[in-house]
Design a protein around this motif. Structure first.
Motif, PDB file in Angstrom:
ATOM      1  N   GLY A   1      -7.539  -6.237  18.502  1.00 26.46           N
ATOM      2  CA  GLY A   1      -8.736  -5.835  18.124  1.00 26.46           C
ATOM      3  C   GLY A   1      -8.923  -4.457  17.717  1.00 26.46           C
ATOM      4  N   ALA A   2      -8.206  -3.564  17.733  1.00 23.99           N
ATOM      5  CA  ALA A   2      -8.291  -2.133  17.545  1.00 23.99           C
ATOM      6  C   ALA A   2      -8.530  -1.652  16.191  1.00 23.99           C
ATOM      7  CB  ALA A   2      -7.366  -1.360  18.184  1.00 23.99           C
ATOM      8  N   PRO A   3      -9.151  -0.784  15.822  1.00 21.29           N
ATOM      9  CA  PRO A   3      -9.423  -0.060  14.439  1.00 21.29           C
ATOM     10  C   PRO A   3      -7.774   0.704  14.229  1.00 21.29           C
ATOM     11  CG  PRO A   3     -10.453   1.040  15.891  1.00 21.29           C
ATOM     12  CD  PRO A   3     -10.205   0.059  16.669  1.00 21.29           C
ATOM     13  N   VAL A   4      -7.367   0.562  13.057  1.00 18.70           N
ATOM     14  CA  VAL A   4      -6.016   1.341  13.151  1.00 18.70           C
ATOM     15  C   VAL A   4      -6.121   1.733  11.639  1.00 18.70           C
ATOM     16  CG1 VAL A   4      -4.725  -0.013  14.496  1.00 18.70           C
ATOM     17  CG2 VAL A   4      -4.772  -0.897  12.212  1.00 18.70           C
ATOM     18  N   ALA A   5      -5.451   2.927  11.369  1.00 16.73           N
ATOM     19  CA  ALA A   5      -5.323   3.712  10.042  1.00 16.73           C
ATOM     20  C   ALA A   5      -3.856   3.471   9.297  1.00 16.73           C
ATOM     21  CB  ALA A   5      -5.586   5.243  10.260  1.00 16.73           C
ATOM     22  N   LEU A   6      -3.773   2.930   8.152  1.00 16.77           N
ATOM     23  CA  LEU A   6      -2.778   2.704   7.576  1.00 16.77           C
ATOM     24  C   LEU A   6      -2.231   3.517   6.217  1.00 16.77           C
ATOM     25  CD1 LEU A   6      -3.097  -1.292   7.522  1.00 16.77           C
ATOM     26  CD2 LEU A   6      -2.075   0.199   9.278  1.00 16.77           C
ATOM     27  N   VAL A   7      -1.139   3.635   6.227  1.00 14.35           N
ATOM     28  CA  VAL A   7      -0.578   4.777   5.178  1.00 14.35           C
ATOM     29  C   VAL A   7       0.577   3.829   4.422  1.00 14.35           C
ATOM     30  CG1 VAL A   7       0.151   6.896   4.382  1.00 14.35           C
ATOM     31  CG2 VAL A   7      -1.312   6.794   6.436  1.00 14.35           C
ATOM     32  N   GLY A   8       0.481   3.878   3.186  1.00 18.07           N
ATOM     33  CA  GLY A   8       1.418   3.748   2.273  1.00 18.07           C
ATOM     34  C   GLY A   8       1.809   2.361   2.432  1.00 18.07           C
ATOM     35  N   SER A   9       3.350   2.139   2.666  1.00 17.71           N
ATOM     36  CA  SER A   9       4.011   0.852   2.785  1.00 17.71           C
ATOM     37  C   SER A   9       3.348   0.137   4.249  1.00 17.71           C
ATOM     38  CB  SER A   9       5.574   1.125   2.824  1.00 17.71           C
ATOM     39  OG  SER A   9       5.991   1.508   1.662  1.00 17.71           O
ATOM     40  N   ALA A  10       2.963   0.997   5.110  1.00 14.00           N
ATOM     41  CA  ALA A  10       2.342   0.455   6.450  1.00 14.00           C
ATOM     42  C   ALA A  10       1.153  -0.504   5.979  1.00 14.00           C
ATOM     43  CB  ALA A  10       2.022   1.319   7.262  1.00 14.00           C
ATOM     44  N   GLN A  11       0.627  -0.462   5.100  1.00 17.23           N
ATOM     45  CA  GLN A  11      -0.610  -1.368   4.612  1.00 17.23           C
ATOM     46  C   GLN A  11      -0.311  -2.641   4.575  1.00 17.23           C
ATOM     47  OE1 GLN A  11      -2.379   0.725   1.360  1.00 17.23           O
ATOM     48  NE2 GLN A  11      -2.742   2.472   2.479  1.00 17.23           N
ATOM     49  N   LEU A  12       1.124  -2.884   3.853  1.00 15.82           N
ATOM     50  CA  LEU A  12       1.348  -4.206   3.554  1.00 15.82           C
ATOM     51  C   LEU A  12       2.159  -4.788   5.012  1.00 15.82           C
ATOM     52  CD1 LEU A  12       2.179  -7.020   2.256  1.00 15.82           C
ATOM     53  CD2 LEU A  12       4.307  -5.624   1.476  1.00 15.82           C
ATOM     54  N   MET A  13       2.994  -3.857   5.710  1.00 10.97           N
ATOM     55  CA  MET A  13       3.943  -4.412   6.977  1.00 10.97           C
ATOM     56  C   MET A  13       2.961  -4.690   7.912  1.00 10.97           C
ATOM     57  SD  MET A  13       6.457  -2.007   9.090  1.00 10.97           S
ATOM     58  CE  MET A  13       7.757  -1.983   8.001  1.00 10.97           C
ATOM     59  N   VAL A  14       1.925  -3.760   8.168  1.00 14.80           N
ATOM     60  CA  VAL A  14       1.045  -4.022   9.485  1.00 14.80           C
ATOM     61  C   VAL A  14       0.179  -5.151   9.238  1.00 14.80           C
ATOM     62  CG1 VAL A  14      -0.774  -3.072  10.942  1.00 14.80           C
ATOM     63  CG2 VAL A  14       1.251  -1.588  10.369  1.00 14.80           C
ATOM     64  N   ARG A  15      -0.397  -5.703   7.981  1.00 15.31           N
ATOM     65  CA  ARG A  15      -1.201  -6.764   7.857  1.00 15.31           C
ATOM     66  C   ARG A  15      -0.309  -7.709   8.039  1.00 15.31           C
ATOM     67  NH1 ARG A  15      -3.900  -3.202   4.693  1.00 15.31           N
ATOM     68  NH2 ARG A  15      -6.275  -3.311   4.272  1.00 15.31           N
ATOM     69  N   GLN A  16       1.085  -7.905   7.638  1.00 14.53           N
ATOM     70  CA  GLN A  16       1.786  -9.052   7.828  1.00 14.53           C
ATOM     71  C   GLN A  16       2.106  -9.280   9.293  1.00 14.53           C
ATOM     72  OE1 GLN A  16       2.922 -11.394   5.402  1.00 14.53           O
ATOM     73  NE2 GLN A  16       1.460 -10.063   4.094  1.00 14.53           N
ATOM     74  N   LEU A  17       2.366  -8.177  10.267  1.00 15.06           N
ATOM     75  CA  LEU A  17       2.450  -8.430  11.542  1.00 15.06           C
ATOM     76  C   LEU A  17       1.531  -8.856  12.044  1.00 15.06           C
ATOM     77  CD1 LEU A  17       4.358  -4.484  12.240  1.00 15.06           C
ATOM     78  CD2 LEU A  17       5.396  -6.996  12.401  1.00 15.06           C
ATOM     79  N   ASP A  18       0.174  -8.332  11.656  1.00 15.24           N
ATOM     80  CA  ASP A  18      -0.928  -8.677  12.424  1.00 15.24           C
ATOM     81  C   ASP A  18      -1.355 -10.210  12.257  1.00 15.24           C
ATOM     82  OD1 ASP A  18      -3.355  -8.333  14.044  1.00 15.24           O
ATOM     83  OD2 ASP A  18      -4.436  -7.793  12.172  1.00 15.24           O
TER      84      ASP A  18
ATOM     85  N   GLY B   1      -1.556 -12.271  15.500  1.00 11.89           N
ATOM     86  CA  GLY B   1      -3.011 -12.610  15.821  1.00 11.89           C
ATOM     87  C   GLY B   1      -3.497 -11.674  16.574  1.00 11.89           C
ATOM     88  N   TYR B   2      -3.390 -10.336  16.262  1.00 10.34           N
ATOM     89  CA  TYR B   2      -4.085  -9.261  16.839  1.00 10.34           C
ATOM     90  C   TYR B   2      -5.449  -8.889  16.420  1.00 10.34           C
ATOM     91  CZ  TYR B   2       0.057  -7.783  19.577  1.00 10.34           C
ATOM     92  OH  TYR B   2       1.108  -7.879  20.470  1.00 10.34           O
ATOM     93  N   ASN B   3      -5.899  -9.308  15.080  1.00 14.61           N
ATOM     94  CA  ASN B   3      -7.069  -8.955  14.530  1.00 14.61           C
ATOM     95  C   ASN B   3      -7.407  -7.567  14.478  1.00 14.61           C
ATOM     96  OD1 ASN B   3      -7.582 -11.894  14.261  1.00 14.61           O
ATOM     97  ND2 ASN B   3      -8.021 -12.131  16.383  1.00 14.61           N
ATOM     98  N   MET B   4      -6.652  -6.607  14.318  1.00 14.26           N
ATOM     99  CA  MET B   4      -6.867  -5.437  14.111  1.00 14.26           C
ATOM    100  C   MET B   4      -7.725  -5.167  12.733  1.00 14.26           C
ATOM    101  SD  MET B   4      -2.997  -3.745  14.944  1.00 14.26           S
ATOM    102  CE  MET B   4      -2.044  -4.446  14.092  1.00 14.26           C
ATOM    103  N   ARG B   5      -8.517  -4.028  13.123  1.00 10.59           N
ATOM    104  CA  ARG B   5      -9.182  -3.487  11.981  1.00 10.59           C
ATOM    105  C   ARG B   5      -8.736  -2.581  11.271  1.00 10.59           C
ATOM    106  NH1 ARG B   5     -14.050  -2.018  15.273  1.00 10.59           N
ATOM    107  NH2 ARG B   5     -12.599  -2.040  17.182  1.00 10.59           N
ATOM    108  N   TYR B   6      -8.411  -2.686   9.926  1.00  7.07           N
ATOM    109  CA  TYR B   6      -7.885  -2.007   8.841  1.00  7.07           C
ATOM    110  C   TYR B   6      -8.448  -0.809   8.534  1.00  7.07           C
ATOM    111  CZ  TYR B   6      -5.168  -6.272   9.250  1.00  7.07           C
ATOM    112  OH  TYR B   6      -4.559  -7.626   9.655  1.00  7.07           O
ATOM    113  N   ILE B   7      -8.023   0.517   8.338  1.00  9.93           N
ATOM    114  CA  ILE B   7      -8.401   1.536   7.673  1.00  9.93           C
ATOM    115  C   ILE B   7      -7.622   2.053   6.852  1.00  9.93           C
ATOM    116  CG2 ILE B   7      -9.785   3.910   7.817  1.00  9.93           C
ATOM    117  CD1 ILE B   7     -10.384   3.133  10.607  1.00  9.93           C
ATOM    118  N   ASP B   8      -7.547   1.574   5.529  1.00  2.71           N
ATOM    119  CA  ASP B   8      -6.674   2.562   4.611  1.00  2.71           C
ATOM    120  C   ASP B   8      -6.952   3.768   4.008  1.00  2.71           C
ATOM    121  OD1 ASP B   8      -5.107  -0.214   4.500  1.00  2.71           O
ATOM    122  OD2 ASP B   8      -6.083  -0.952   2.814  1.00  2.71           O
TER     123      ASP B   8
END
Length: 317
Positions: A154-171, A175-182
Motif C-alpha cells: 500500500g506504500a507510495p513508491v517512485a519508479l525509474v526506467g525499467s523499474a516502471q514495468l518490473m515493479v508493476r508486474q511484481l505488484d 497484490g501489494y497495491n503500491m502507489r506508483y510515482i513515475d
C-alpha cells in the motif's frame, strides 16, 4: 499468510573508422556502415559495456552505437528497425513479446551480466501519524523504517526506467497495491524518498549502480532487501555498497541478453562476428580495467528460456 511463489514472466562503438556515435533521440548515425547496437543513455550501464568492447575490439567489427533510454526502449528500437542488435533484460523481453511479433522474433546472441532491482529507502526512516484518537484527535507519531520489500504494501513508491514495468508486474502478482510515482531520473526518485513523498525508490541497473555508488555516507539513503520468493527469469543475489554502509543485502536479479533481429542476408555473418569477438575478448574484459559486470559472465551460452541465434547453435555443434 504464506507468500506465493511468483511465476514471473515479465521478466556493444565498434565503428568502422572513423568512429560514429548515435544521437540521443535513438536515431543511428547516417554514416553507420555496420550493425547498429542499441545500448542506453551515454555513460551508463549498457553503454559502458559497449565502451569497454570498443577498447578491446581494435575496430575489427564494424558497429555503431544507438543510445536509447535503456532496456525497454531498446526493444522498441529493435522492433521498428532503428537498431540491429541490442542489450535487453529477459523479463522485459518476455513481457513485451506478448504484444509485439517483431520483439517475439528476436534471437539471443549471448547471455551477459545481470541487472538488479535497487530498493532505495530513508536510512533513518520517516515520521508517520498513527490512527486518530477517538476518531478526531491527532494520532501518535511513529518512526517507520523500510528494511525489506514486503513492508511496502500500500506504500507510495517512485519508479525509474525499467523499474516502471518490473515493479508493476511484481505488484500485480504480489497484490501489494503500491502507489506508483513515475519519475525521469534516479536523482528525482531519491528526492521523493528524502521528502517522504515515496517510501522507497526502485531503480534497475547492473552492479554497482552508478548513482548509488556515488552517494555520500550522510546522504540519508540506504537499501532495503528483497525478501519475496521468485522464479525464472529472476533470482535473488546479495550485493554491497560500502559508501552507504550496505553489506550483503538480498536483491532481485534478472539476466541481460544481447539479442538480434532475425536476419537472413549478410548481417547474419556480422552478428556471428560480434559473438566471436565476445568469446575472444572475455578473459581480457574480466582481467582488465573494465566494468565489473563482465566478471559475472561465466559463459555467453548461459541458460535462458529463449530462441538462440543460429550462428551460436552452429558454433556449438
Amino acid at each position: 499468510m504464506k507468500t506465493k511463489m511468483i511465476p514471473l514472466m515479465l521478466s556493444l562503438a565498434f565503428c568502422a573508422l572513423p568512429s560514429h556515435a548515435a544521437r540521443l533521440d535513438g536515431a543511428p548515425p547516417a554514416a553507420c556502415e555496420g550493425l547498429k547496437v542499441a545500448t542506453g543513455p551515454a555513460g551508463k550501464g549498457y553503454s559502458k559495456l559497449y565502451a569497454d568492447l570498443v577498447r578491446v575490439s581494435k575496430n575489427t567489427v564494424p558497429l555503431c552505437e544507438v543510445n536509447t533510454e535503456g532496456g525497454l526502449d531498446n526493444l522498441t528500437t529493435l522492433s521498428i528497425k532503428k537498431a540491429d542488435v541490442g542489450i535487453v533484460p529477459m523479463d522485459a523481453l518476455k513481457k513485451m513479446a506478448e504484444g509485439d511479433a517483431s520483439i517475439a522474433s528476436l534471437l539471443v546472441v549471448a547471455s551477459l551480466n545481470s541487472n538488479y532491482l535497487h530498493i532505495v529507502t530513508a536510512a533513518n526512516g520517516f515520521m508517520l501519524e498513527g490512527p486518530k484518537k477517538y476518531g478526531v484527535l491527532k494520532g501518535d507519531m511513529r518512526n517507520v523504517r523500510i528494511t525489506k520489500m514486503s513492508e511496502l504494501r500500500g506504500a507510495p513508491v517512485a519508479l525509474v526506467g525499467s523499474a516502471q514495468l518490473m515493479v508493476r508486474q511484481l505488484d500485480k502478482l504480489l497484490g501489494y497495491n503500491m502507489r506508483y510515482i513515475d519519475v525521469d531520473s534516479d536523482a528525482a526518485a531519491f528526492q521523493k524518498v528524502r521528502s517522504g513523498e515515496a517510501y522507497a525508490a526502485f531503480s534497475v541497473a547492473g552492479w554497482p549502480h552508478g548513482q548509488i555508488s556515488r552517494l555520500a555516507p550522510n546522504s540519508g539513503l540506504t537499501l532495503a532487501g528483497f525478501d519475496v520468493p521468485t522464479s525464472s527469469p529472476y533470482s535473488v543475489r546479495p550485493f554491497s555498497y560500502k559508501n552507504i554502509g550496505v553489506y550483503n543485502v538480498q536483491a532481485l536479479a534478472v539476466q541481460n541478453v544481447l539479442v538480434t533481429r532475425p536476419f537472413s542476408g549478410s548481417k547474419v555473418g556480422d552478428v556471428a562476428a560480434l559473438r566471436q569477438l565476445l568469446e575472444r575478448e572475455l578473459l581480457e574484459l574480466k582481467d582488465g580495467d573494465f566494468e565489473p559486470g563482465w566478471n559475472e559472465i561465466k559463459s555467453f551460452d548461459g541458460n535462458v528460456e529463449w530462441t538462440r541465434f543460429a550462428g551460436v547453435a552452429a558454433k556449438r555443434k
